[in-house]
Design an enzyme around this catalytic site. Structure first.
Site, PDB file in Angstrom:
ATOM      1  N   SER A 150       0.831  -1.200   0.000  1.00 18.42           N
ATOM      2  CA  SER A 150       0.000   0.000   0.000  1.00 18.42           C
ATOM      3  C   SER A 150       0.865   1.249   0.000  1.00 18.42           C
ATOM      4  O   SER A 150       1.965   1.247   0.571  1.00 18.42           O
ATOM      5  CB  SER A 150      -0.867  -0.011   1.272  1.00 18.42           C
ATOM      6  OG  SER A 150      -1.424   1.270   1.488  1.00 18.42           O
ATOM      7  N   TYR A 163      -0.643  -0.632  10.545  1.00 16.22           N
ATOM      8  CA  TYR A 163      -0.919  -0.954   9.146  1.00 16.22           C
ATOM      9  C   TYR A 163       0.239  -0.493   8.266  1.00 16.22           C
ATOM     10  O   TYR A 163       0.772  -1.265   7.454  1.00 16.22           O
ATOM     11  CB  TYR A 163      -2.223  -0.275   8.725  1.00 16.22           C
ATOM     12  CG  TYR A 163      -2.650  -0.605   7.311  1.00 16.22           C
ATOM     13  CD1 TYR A 163      -3.355  -1.771   7.032  1.00 16.22           C
ATOM     14  CD2 TYR A 163      -2.354   0.258   6.255  1.00 16.22           C
ATOM     15  CE1 TYR A 163      -3.745  -2.078   5.731  1.00 16.22           C
ATOM     16  CE2 TYR A 163      -2.740  -0.052   4.952  1.00 16.22           C
ATOM     17  CZ  TYR A 163      -3.428  -1.212   4.702  1.00 16.22           C
ATOM     18  OH  TYR A 163      -3.810  -1.516   3.419  1.00 16.22           O
TER      19      TYR A 163
END
Ligand code: ADP
Length: 260
Positions: A150, A163
């Site tokens: 990501s 994350y």
């Protein structure tokens, strides 16, 4: 007999019960793969598998917590037993969590439990699935392992510390798979997404996102799944150890500071 660039192949999609993972499972099946949909939410995995089967394609659901070594070992063994081989592993399972956003914040206010969970699912889970899938691929002398990274693993963020950290670490995995197993026919790559395209966004955020994409439109799950299908198939046979960025240019673009 299905035709398509993944005909005769067997693909595992972790976190395939919802969102992007479910779309990836559908698209891999559309290209002819038999798909094992593995998700900690077993009902969601079964629903996706059933909807794929209803289209006359081959899929099966598995309740698997990717952070559990026992679960992963059992799932890989069952997939192999049922389908006879494993050609593609798409490590898509991840936790981001809206509620986690409240708890897993900046470093000083970090909730260590939320941090550990993000690392356990997003990083350890991908390592475990890869660890147990590769021996099956080695017997075949061929395989493609895909990781979901990501933009949040590249650029700092106000929150989502777990994350972001897990996604940054994940960027090493395709390189390790490529270096360690490339000579034996196994490729490792990642697909790096921007803001997950299917998520509902508040209007002001949507506008900022639109302004900062190089494309006319924001992305769709299908556009990510198409990249995964490319990395899964022989069309990408010379692509390994790399990350394919599919974010509409979001991470390549300097925000315009001057109104035009
Ligand atoms: P996105 O589509 O934005 O990646 P979603 O939350 O829709 O995010 O999908 C993530 C998927 O990963 C969900 O189906 C969720 O159940 C699954 N998942 C979360 N934790 C685990 C885990 N420990 N093991 C397997 N799957 C998981």
């Amino acid at each position: 007999m299905s035709m398509g660039k993944l005909a005769g192949r067997v693909a595992i999609v972790t976190g395939g019960g919802n969102g992007l993972g479910a779309e990836c499972a559908r698209v891999l099946a559309e290209h002819g793969a038999s798909v094992a949909v593995a998700d900690v939410d077993g009902d969601a995995a079964n629903r996706v598998a059933e909807s794929i089967s209803a289209q006359g394609r081959s899929a099966f659901g598995y309740r698997t917590d990717v952070s559990s070594e026992e679960d992963v070992k059992a799932m890989i063994a069952q997939v192999r037993e049922k389908f006879g081989r494993i050609d593609v592993l798409h490590n898509n399972a991840a936790v981001l969590n809206a509620d986690q956003r409240q708890r897993d914040r900046d470093l000083v206010n970090l909730d260590m439990e939320a941090f550990d969970r993000a690392m356990a699912v997003n990083l350890r889970g991908a390592v475990l699935c890869t660890k147990y899938a590769i021996p099956v691929m080695l017997e075949q002398g061929k395989g493609s392992v895909i990781f979901a990274t990501s933009g949040l693993g590249m650029q700092g963020d106000m929150s989502l510390t777990g994350y972001a950290t897990s996604k940054a670490a994940l960027m090493m995995l395709p390189r390790l798979v490529a270096s360690q197993y490339g000579k034996k026919g196994i490729r490792g790559n990642a697909v790096q997404i921007g803001l997950a395209p299917q998520h509902e966004m508040p209007a002001p955020l949507l506008e900022i996102m639109r302004d900062n994409h190089c494309t006319a439109e924001l992305g769709t799950p299908r556009q990510i799944a198409d990249v995964v299908a490319f990395l899964a198939s022989d069309e990408s046979s010379f692509v390994t150890g790399t990350t394919l960025v599919a974010d509409g240019g979001f991470s390549s673009h300097t925000p315009s500071l001057v109104a035009m």
